[in-house]
Scaffold this active site. Sequence first.
Site, PDB file in Angstrom:
ATOM      1  N   ASP A 481      48.170 -35.748 -25.034  1.00 45.85           N
ATOM      2  CA  ASP A 481      47.328 -35.106 -26.045  1.00 45.85           C
ATOM      3  C   ASP A 481      47.905 -35.313 -27.453  1.00 45.85           C
ATOM      4  OD1 ASP A 481      45.271 -33.537 -27.035  1.00 45.85           O
ATOM      5  OD2 ASP A 481      45.680 -31.825 -25.732  1.00 45.85           O
ATOM      6  N   ASP A 551      36.184 -31.824 -26.296  1.00 40.07           N
ATOM      7  CA  ASP A 551      36.337 -30.462 -25.778  1.00 40.07           C
ATOM      8  C   ASP A 551      34.977 -29.780 -25.657  1.00 40.07           C
ATOM      9  OD1 ASP A 551      38.989 -30.647 -25.363  1.00 40.07           O
ATOM     10  OD2 ASP A 551      39.602 -29.187 -26.875  1.00 40.07           O
TER      11      ASP A 551
HETATM   12  C1  DGJ Z   1      43.204 -30.061 -26.403  1.00 44.04           C
HETATM   13  C2  DGJ Z   1      42.525 -30.800 -25.281  1.00 44.04           C
HETATM   14  O1  DGJ Z   1      41.370 -31.419 -25.735  1.00 44.04           O
HETATM   15  C3  DGJ Z   1      42.223 -29.812 -24.140  1.00 44.04           C
HETATM   16  O2  DGJ Z   1      41.557 -30.484 -23.121  1.00 44.04           O
HETATM   17  C4  DGJ Z   1      43.514 -29.203 -23.664  1.00 44.04           C
HETATM   18  O3  DGJ Z   1      44.318 -30.193 -23.069  1.00 44.04           O
HETATM   19  C5  DGJ Z   1      44.248 -28.540 -24.817  1.00 44.04           C
HETATM   20  N1  DGJ Z   1      44.406 -29.452 -25.930  1.00 44.04           N
HETATM   21  C6  DGJ Z   1      45.597 -28.036 -24.378  1.00 44.04           C
HETATM   22  O4  DGJ Z   1      46.335 -27.538 -25.404  1.00 44.04           O
END
Ligand code: DGJ
Length: 727
Positions: A481, A551
Amino acid sequence: MIVFDSDNKFFHLKNKDLSYVFYVNQLGVLIKLYYGQPIHDLGKEHLESINELSGDAHGYLDSDGKEVIPTSPRFAGSYLPQEIPTFLSYDKRPALFKIEHSDGSKVTDFRYVSHTISKGKPALKGLPSLREGNCETLCVLLKDQKDDVFVEAYYTIYDDCPILLRHNRIINKSKNVIRLFKAGSLCLDLPSNDYSILSLHGTYATDREIETTRINHNIVTIDENAGGKGFYHNPMGMLIKDGTNTENGEAIGFGLIYSGNFAFNFAGTQMEQIRAVLGLNEENFCFYLESGEDFVTPEAFLVYSNKGTYEVTHQFHNIIREHLLRPIPKGFEKTVLLNSWEGTYFNFNTELILSYLDKAKEMGVTLFVLDDGWFGNRDDDTRSLGDWEVNKNKIDLKKVVDYAHEIGLKFGLWIEPEMINPDSNLFREHPEYALYDRGLNPTTFRHQLVLDLTNPEVVDVISEKIISIFKTYGLDYCKWDFNRILTEPVSPFLTKERQGEVFHRFMLGTYEMMSRFVRSCPNILFETCSGGGGRFDMGMLAYCHQIWGSDETDGPARTYIHYSTNLFYPLQVLGAHVSARKYLSIKEKAAIAMFGTYGYELNPLKLSEKDISDIRECNELYLSLKDTIYNGDYYPLINPYDGSNFVSWEVVSKDKNSAAVFLMNYHLINWRSRFLKIKGLDPNKLYKNSLDGSVFYGDFYANVGLNVTAGRDNFTDQVISFTVVNE
Ligand code: DGJ
């Protein structure tokens, strides 16, 4: 593929889909002549006819048939199409390079010295790029008129796809330091300005929306300056000529294989041409080149089509699949994933994860991913990034991984290795590892700072830690991430003169970490992510297999993201999950997610028996369509950005024996006549469709269409498959 006419000094790069021609004029300036459908070789005799502009002073030749050069009294070459344009001289369009010489002058004028043509293509030092195939590379060496500063201009063409690759290497062979203020990869001058740009912009949860901009006589810039989080503008796009549609006319795909700050300038000239320059963003960019040092720009590309925009999409998908993506490791052929994030966020322990694993097995899931929260003291997002040790008070990682393997599931972990929380042991021990301006209170988006990856020690320390976790626990998958942008990008490692190098060196550090990771863990399925889909680009795809799409996991909103993303990126790289968000049933959400990497992101303990049986049915449908969806040709059918009540897309297998169509109704509008014209089927083959079971020839579906007039509820969606039947 690459022909050099040594008498006239003409270069012709050609294959079955395109021709790209330029020549070396009497001064040694590279002048572009043609880019488009394949044509026969050009010679000096074509110059007059190809003159873009009327009047002696503007074109390639004057009225006596002599080349127009800057020392001619009537020279006005500001509109000459150039490959490596002069800067601060007669050419006033966007520059490819801005270089400051040791005497403070920024005038540059690069002229031909020599060239080589070779099979294959060189790798780009520290940067991702397309792999070799059957291709040839032309490297033209040019020298600045004043100083010993050289440019190697690289052009690569493949025999099997309509792509042209470009990058440049700037070499300082002078005795003095020079400073690079702009480093472009590609300059394309087009002889008319009747084009629009289709690009993708967005922000958190509205990743990659489609936008179309007419160039006219303006400079249109598509760029990113946040340091590697490309939510705002994606580094891909299409130039679409007026009158072009999905199946006819000229469209030129373009982009950069890079994840950091980039800028694409499109300038419409007063003479109604276009200059396009693709390269690094010049904002806060200043690179010092000592005597003997060089700088390599990222790889830029053009994808040519005279068969409309569908062809550009198909070619992007083919090129990414065949020349960029690493193969999916063995054992992931039937992957259905469950990610813990939306199910439990930071709030879990060993028992909960064990029960998730049992349920995952019942659901038919084959890969479980433990998202954020397993390390340091990470019970929320305020701390511990950088402390990559398992929080043994919270989770017995060995136990859950071993249990997953025992019951036949693979196990993956989330990391965010480019970041550091001020509240972390790493920061307390090494505050010098963070990027920020020591004279100011740092901006701490999501309570975190970005690591100074310009410092090789930081790259070493973090790489070692994360590789060790994945190896020690025998993990199968990684979600990497990247949740914030770079702010106050000041490196305590670099000297004050070199602070303008931070953005690019940060990207080089990230790529170095990713290369080490994939070299050490070649069998791990690798997904990147950035606050959703904030870093969705071809630079990432040189390392990872897939990218989390967004997201935003609400079904209807997701359809917009899929529709636009897949104009450029193949469906197999688009991370897509069924979540527990309020709109749509499980089956309806699954219908969207199966046009991506497919998985679930919910609390499995809340599922009813009916949900589980629906899920198992959806998994089967997904697995039966997966080959077609991953390897076929994608056709966007109904564009939701046009304000339509519907969205629809389709994928047809390369052998044309099967197709899968997605269709959704956003608003209840019953009883209207509606036929969906199905693309790409073989007109002479019979196909059975799964909507009403009828069997018709491909030409019926293409011309009459599939009758989808019947009333549907709000948001109802559907996967309709087409399967060839033997007569
Ligand atoms: C942002 C990501 O897009 C989510 O799917 C998740 O992994 C969170 N970060 C975790 O902090």
